[in-house]
Design a protein around this motif. Structure first.
Motif, PDB file in Angstrom:
ATOM      1  N   GLN A  19       0.787  -1.051   0.150  1.00  0.00           N
ATOM      2  CA  GLN A  19      -0.186   0.197  -0.020  1.00  0.00           C
ATOM      3  C   GLN A  19       0.534   1.418  -0.375  1.00  0.00           C
ATOM      4  OE1 GLN A  19      -3.276  -0.347   2.808  1.00  0.00           O
ATOM      5  NE2 GLN A  19      -2.840  -2.273   2.936  1.00  0.00           N
ATOM      6  N   LEU A  20       2.374   0.873   0.285  1.00  0.00           N
ATOM      7  CA  LEU A  20       3.151   2.390  -0.215  1.00  0.00           C
ATOM      8  C   LEU A  20       2.937   3.041  -1.255  1.00  0.00           C
ATOM      9  CD1 LEU A  20       6.234   0.637   2.073  1.00  0.00           C
ATOM     10  CD2 LEU A  20       4.454   2.336   3.274  1.00  0.00           C
ATOM     11  N   ASN A  21       2.666   4.000  -1.323  1.00  0.00           N
ATOM     12  CA  ASN A  21       3.017   4.810  -2.134  1.00  0.00           C
ATOM     13  C   ASN A  21       4.181   5.845  -2.485  1.00  0.00           C
ATOM     14  OD1 ASN A  21       0.607   4.522  -3.358  1.00  0.00           O
ATOM     15  ND2 ASN A  21      -0.255   6.095  -1.621  1.00  0.00           N
ATOM     16  N   ARG A  22       4.817   6.367  -1.146  1.00  0.00           N
ATOM     17  CA  ARG A  22       6.072   6.540  -1.671  1.00  0.00           C
ATOM     18  C   ARG A  22       7.031   6.476  -0.344  1.00  0.00           C
ATOM     19  NH1 ARG A  22       7.474  12.065  -3.215  1.00  0.00           N
ATOM     20  NH2 ARG A  22       5.688  12.499  -4.388  1.00  0.00           N
ATOM     21  N   VAL A  23       7.886   6.315  -0.229  1.00  0.00           N
ATOM     22  CA  VAL A  23       9.032   5.961   0.994  1.00  0.00           C
ATOM     23  C   VAL A  23      10.411   7.000   0.987  1.00  0.00           C
ATOM     24  CG1 VAL A  23      10.854   3.999   1.648  1.00  0.00           C
ATOM     25  CG2 VAL A  23       8.593   3.764   0.455  1.00  0.00           C
ATOM     26  N   SER A  24       9.919   8.046   1.960  1.00  0.00           N
ATOM     27  CA  SER A  24      10.978   8.656   1.923  1.00  0.00           C
ATOM     28  C   SER A  24      11.655   8.460   2.958  1.00  0.00           C
ATOM     29  CB  SER A  24      10.454  10.115   1.792  1.00  0.00           C
ATOM     30  OG  SER A  24      11.305  11.485   2.286  1.00  0.00           O
ATOM     31  N   SER A  25      12.978   8.783   3.253  1.00  0.00           N
ATOM     32  CA  SER A  25      14.107   8.397   3.996  1.00  0.00           C
ATOM     33  C   SER A  25      15.577   9.691   4.608  1.00  0.00           C
ATOM     34  CB  SER A  25      14.905   7.364   3.672  1.00  0.00           C
ATOM     35  OG  SER A  25      15.659   7.099   2.311  1.00  0.00           O
ATOM     36  N   VAL A  26      15.919   9.285   4.772  1.00  0.00           N
ATOM     37  CA  VAL A  26      17.470  10.476   5.818  1.00  0.00           C
ATOM     38  C   VAL A  26      17.890   9.394   6.268  1.00  0.00           C
ATOM     39  CG1 VAL A  26      16.534  11.828   6.569  1.00  0.00           C
ATOM     40  CG2 VAL A  26      18.348  12.404   5.805  1.00  0.00           C
ATOM     41  N   SER A  27      19.630   9.618   6.267  1.00  0.00           N
ATOM     42  CA  SER A  27      20.402   9.158   7.356  1.00  0.00           C
ATOM     43  C   SER A  27      20.691   7.561   7.006  1.00  0.00           C
ATOM     44  CB  SER A  27      20.356   9.392   9.035  1.00  0.00           C
ATOM     45  OG  SER A  27      21.580   9.042   9.850  1.00  0.00           O
ATOM     46  N   VAL A  35      17.896  -0.600  -0.127  1.00  0.00           N
ATOM     47  CA  VAL A  35      17.695  -2.396  -0.665  1.00  0.00           C
ATOM     48  C   VAL A  35      16.287  -1.873  -0.749  1.00  0.00           C
ATOM     49  CG1 VAL A  35      18.120  -4.358   0.664  1.00  0.00           C
ATOM     50  CG2 VAL A  35      19.828  -2.252   1.597  1.00  0.00           C
ATOM     51  N   LEU A  36      14.947  -1.815  -0.275  1.00  0.00           N
ATOM     52  CA  LEU A  36      13.876  -2.307  -0.413  1.00  0.00           C
ATOM     53  C   LEU A  36      13.514  -1.951  -1.760  1.00  0.00           C
ATOM     54  CD1 LEU A  36      11.227  -2.307   0.779  1.00  0.00           C
ATOM     55  CD2 LEU A  36      10.855  -0.155   1.119  1.00  0.00           C
ATOM     56  N   ALA A  37      14.237  -0.359  -2.134  1.00  0.00           N
ATOM     57  CA  ALA A  37      14.161  -0.175  -3.684  1.00  0.00           C
ATOM     58  C   ALA A  37      14.441  -1.025  -5.105  1.00  0.00           C
ATOM     59  CB  ALA A  37      14.624   1.441  -3.944  1.00  0.00           C
ATOM     60  N   LEU A  38      15.505  -1.122  -4.577  1.00  0.00           N
ATOM     61  CA  LEU A  38      16.055  -1.961  -5.513  1.00  0.00           C
ATOM     62  C   LEU A  38      16.043  -3.513  -5.261  1.00  0.00           C
ATOM     63  CD1 LEU A  38      19.150  -2.273  -6.622  1.00  0.00           C
ATOM     64  CD2 LEU A  38      19.973  -3.651  -6.123  1.00  0.00           C
ATOM     65  N   ASN A  39      15.062  -4.073  -4.619  1.00  0.00           N
ATOM     66  CA  ASN A  39      14.240  -5.718  -4.373  1.00  0.00           C
ATOM     67  C   ASN A  39      12.940  -5.241  -4.113  1.00  0.00           C
ATOM     68  OD1 ASN A  39      16.968  -7.463  -3.939  1.00  0.00           O
ATOM     69  ND2 ASN A  39      17.526  -5.440  -2.564  1.00  0.00           N
ATOM     70  N   ASP A 103      17.449   2.403 -12.209  1.00  0.00           N
ATOM     71  CA  ASP A 103      16.763   1.062 -12.092  1.00  0.00           C
ATOM     72  C   ASP A 103      15.642   0.766 -11.034  1.00  0.00           C
ATOM     73  OD1 ASP A 103      19.199   0.169 -13.617  1.00  0.00           O
ATOM     74  OD2 ASP A 103      20.853   0.185 -12.100  1.00  0.00           O
ATOM     75  N   LEU A 104      15.621   1.013 -10.116  1.00  0.00           N
ATOM     76  CA  LEU A 104      14.719   1.994  -9.312  1.00  0.00           C
ATOM     77  C   LEU A 104      12.775   1.961 -10.371  1.00  0.00           C
ATOM     78  CD1 LEU A 104      15.916   4.108  -6.629  1.00  0.00           C
ATOM     79  CD2 LEU A 104      15.956   1.882  -7.007  1.00  0.00           C
ATOM     80  N   PRO A 105      11.854   0.787  -9.293  1.00  0.00           N
ATOM     81  CA  PRO A 105      10.788   0.743  -9.742  1.00  0.00           C
ATOM     82  C   PRO A 105      10.379   1.877  -9.714  1.00  0.00           C
ATOM     83  CG  PRO A 105      10.540   0.144  -7.716  1.00  0.00           C
ATOM     84  CD  PRO A 105      12.153   0.180  -7.891  1.00  0.00           C
ATOM     85  N   ASP A 106       9.302   2.595 -10.820  1.00  0.00           N
ATOM     86  CA  ASP A 106       7.948   4.032 -10.830  1.00  0.00           C
ATOM     87  C   ASP A 106       7.567   3.847  -9.642  1.00  0.00           C
ATOM     88  OD1 ASP A 106       9.687   4.621 -13.020  1.00  0.00           O
ATOM     89  OD2 ASP A 106       8.195   3.387 -14.536  1.00  0.00           O
TER      90      ASP A 106
END
Length: 214
Positions: A19-27, A35-39, A103-106
């Motif tokens: 259900q995630l639409n966007r994953v935003s991160s720092v540090s 790792v989540l994005a690539l896999n 290479d990441l998903p849209d």
């Protein structure tokens, strides 16, 4: 880093990951986000939206890297060649294997946040663009995922900022503020580091006082 892995683990247990639409991160969160994005495309969700191979594609590689100390070796080996480059090399060795942002998903949209030492504002790395509202945007950046994560997870003076050379390509669009306030030549180099304009949850704090962080 392991805290962020645990958060994703719990989201998977709750059958919420798809259900995630966007994953935003720092540090350190950007390491796990990368790792989540690539896999993401490798995760096998069953009929209940539970990723049965979560452990294989996320837990194992992250725990493997966590078992190695990369900060001391990066600092020692990077005295002459650059600490941030050594950190990115370690990320490639253990996690990203020279993958690029393209290479990441849209979807979902994965965003890696840093602070620009040049402009003092939030800079974002993602698949469709990288940039900030002063320098402008580079569309479809051909940038290593490890470089984006190294920038987001840097913390000077120990792990130095990542330096990007930006001789503005044809794909770069400059904001109106940028054209009015700064000469184009200043976009040729960007210094970036973690947090600053961005909280540790990956969100930019509200209010005008956070537009500049120096």
């Amino acid at each position: 880093m392991l805290f962020h892995l645990g958060a994703l683990w719990r989201l998977n247990e709750l059958h919420y990951l798809p259900q995630l639409n966007r994953v935003s991160s720092v540090s350190g969160g950007s390491i796990v986000n990368g790792v989540l994005a690539l896999n993401w495309s490798r995760l096998s969700f069953d009929g209940d939206d539970f990723a049965r191979n979560f452990d294989q594609h996320l837990t194992q590689p992250i725990r493997n890297m966590a078992s190695h100390s990369i900060d001391v070796s990066s600092i020692v080996a990077g005295v002459f060649s650059g600490v941030s480059k050594k950190v990115a090399e370690h990320y490639n060795q253990f996690l990203f294997h020279h993958a690029k942002l393209k290479d990441l998903p849209d979807a979902p949209r994965f965003v890696f946040n840093v602070t620009s030492l040049q402009t003092g504002v939030l800079w974002r790395f993602s698949k469709p663009y990288m940039g900030d509202y002063l320098v402008g945007l580079v569309r479809n950046p051909d940038l290593a995922l490890a470089t984006a994560v190294a920038a987001s997870s840097a913390f000077p003076p120990v792990l130095s900022p990542v330096v990007l050379s930006l001789d503005p390509p044809a794909s770069m669009t400059q904001s109106r503020r940028r054209r009015k306030s700064r000469p184009p030549s200043s976009a040729r180099r960007l210094f970036s580091l973690t947090e600053g304009c961005t909280t540790t949850s990956g969100w930019r704090p509200p209010g005008n006082t956070t537009r500049r962080c120096w």
